[in-house]
Motif scaffolding. Structure first.
Motif, PDB file in Angstrom:
ATOM      1  N   UNK A  64       0.852  -1.130   0.231  1.00  0.00           N
ATOM      2  CA  UNK A  64       0.104   0.067   0.093  1.00  0.00           C
ATOM      3  C   UNK A  64       0.740   1.311  -0.042  1.00  0.00           C
ATOM      4  N   UNK A  65       1.942   1.437   0.766  1.00  0.00           N
ATOM      5  CA  UNK A  65       2.948   2.508   0.742  1.00  0.00           C
ATOM      6  C   UNK A  65       3.714   2.249  -0.570  1.00  0.00           C
ATOM      7  N   UNK A  66       3.975   1.404  -0.886  1.00  0.00           N
ATOM      8  CA  UNK A  66       4.467   1.545  -2.576  1.00  0.00           C
ATOM      9  C   UNK A  66       3.625   2.194  -3.630  1.00  0.00           C
ATOM     10  N   UNK A  67       2.255   1.694  -3.341  1.00  0.00           N
ATOM     11  CA  UNK A  67       1.349   2.425  -4.273  1.00  0.00           C
ATOM     12  C   UNK A  67       1.325   3.891  -4.066  1.00  0.00           C
ATOM     13  N   UNK A  68       1.278   4.328  -3.017  1.00  0.00           N
ATOM     14  CA  UNK A  68       1.367   5.600  -2.869  1.00  0.00           C
ATOM     15  C   UNK A  68       2.527   6.591  -3.318  1.00  0.00           C
ATOM     16  N   UNK A  69       3.863   5.841  -3.022  1.00  0.00           N
ATOM     17  CA  UNK A  69       5.197   6.150  -3.584  1.00  0.00           C
ATOM     18  C   UNK A  69       4.977   6.349  -5.073  1.00  0.00           C
ATOM     19  N   UNK A  70       4.432   5.224  -5.497  1.00  0.00           N
ATOM     20  CA  UNK A  70       4.345   5.351  -7.237  1.00  0.00           C
ATOM     21  C   UNK A  70       3.781   6.516  -7.667  1.00  0.00           C
ATOM     22  N   UNK A  71       2.333   6.982  -7.055  1.00  0.00           N
ATOM     23  CA  UNK A  71       1.637   8.036  -7.051  1.00  0.00           C
ATOM     24  C   UNK A  71       2.601   9.456  -6.933  1.00  0.00           C
ATOM     25  N   UNK A  72       3.302   9.371  -5.844  1.00  0.00           N
ATOM     26  CA  UNK A  72       3.947  10.606  -5.501  1.00  0.00           C
ATOM     27  C   UNK A  72       5.112  10.970  -6.807  1.00  0.00           C
TER      28      UNK A  72
END
Length: 322
Positions: free
Chosen positions: A47-55
């Motif tokens: 889930x953290x990876x997903x938001x890092x990718x969006x960032x």
């Protein structure tokens, strides 16, 4: 207002706190136990990876004064997609990707001046800055998950039940010895009992593992004792090697070794204090660690792992189930 250096420090601290919150957890605790909403810690990291990718998609748009092009996402759907994207990946892959993406974000921000970070930008009808829309959100998000994991860990340790573990160990041992009752020497040497192993091989295999796990438990309890080096990543190869080393042993020798190891384990368990069961350290297989309680549970479960094959083999041989 701070500086870019202090901002990077805050981001590093938030990520380090998150990683510290999972430090020392076993593979089972990281991947096999849900914390909330059906998510494991591995899922939280995905889930953290997903938001890092969006960032990493958002930052270039903001730096190019194109904040209006930042697309809205439906949070629940996005979270689900992020977690599902890593379901079939290993924990090691998830951890590695999380590290890579976080460093990429830091690298972008390190080359971004404080004026750019604080610059007000228009996104639809909202005014945002890189600090407010990216940095503050990342810090709060990761610290919140760290707090949740820290509390979960405390609750998890409170559920450790030494008496239940000892009871399961005694029960599974009894079931194992019962499965061997009434067997002749020829039965014990039949190399079709479990795959291409005989019952004698299975007994030696359990004895070898129990000895290694006992030595690992001793190290967790007293770190001044030698750490048990993990065997190769291929456990099947290791098991085959140990079985080959025991090939010349008699049934009686393997049985005696297992009985002696069981006695040593019982003596070790008897002297444990309540707090000892929560101690954490390395397990004697690659890339895993955890509580002494879980390691002792693995010893108990190992007997149960072999019982179905032994029961099947007994039926095929015409033995009455015990």
């Amino acid at each position: 207002m701070g500086s870019t250096t202090s901002i990077l420090g805050d981001l590093r601290y938030a990520r380090s706190r998150l990683l510290k919150s999972i430090q020392g957890l076993s593979h089972r605790e990281l991947t096999g136990i849900s914390i909330y909403e059906g998510w494991t810690i591995k899922d939280i990291l995905a889930h953290i990876i997903g938001w890092d990718q969006r960032t990493l998609k958002i930052l270039p748009l903001m730096l190019q004064n194109r904040a209006g092009e930042i697309r809205r996402v439906e949070v629940e759907d996005y979270n689900r997609q992020s977690v599902n994207a890593w379901r079939d990946k290993s924990l090691a892959q998830v951890l590695a990707e999380a590290e890579i993406l976080h460093q990429q974000i830091l690298d972008i921000l390190a080359s971004t001046g404080l004026v750019e970070i604080e610059m007000r930008r228009q996104r639809h009808e909202q005014i945002i800055t890189i600090r407010s829309y990216v940095i503050d959100v990342m810090i709060e998000h990761e610290q919140q998950h760290a707090i949740e994991i820290e509390q979960w860990r405390k609750n998890l340790e409170q559920t450790i039940d030494p008496e239940a573990i000892k009871e399961t160990l005694a029960k599974n041992r009894t079931s194992f010895w019962t499965a061997l009752a009434g067997l002749s020497e020829a039965d014990l040497l039949d190399e079709t009992a479990v795959g291409n192993w005989s019952v004698k091989d299975v007994v030696g295999h359990i004895a070898d593992w129990e000895q290694r796990m006992l030595n690992a438990a001793r190290h967790i309890h007293d770190p001044s004792r030698p750490e048990v080096p993990p065997m190769s990543d291929n456990l099947d190869d290791w098991n085959s090697l140990m079985a080959a080393r025991r090939k010349a042993n008699t049934c009686q020798e393997n049985f005696r070794h297992l009985r002696e190891t069981q006695a040593l384990l019982d003596k070790f368990v008897a002297q444990l204090k309540p707090g000892d069961w929560k101690l954490r350290g390395p397990y004697p297989w690659p890339g895993d660690q955890g509580t002494l309680a879980e390691l002792l549970s693995h010893i108990a479960e190992h007997y149960a792992d072999h019982l179905p094959d032994l029961a099947r083999w007994r039926r095929e041989r015409g033995h009455v189930d015990c």
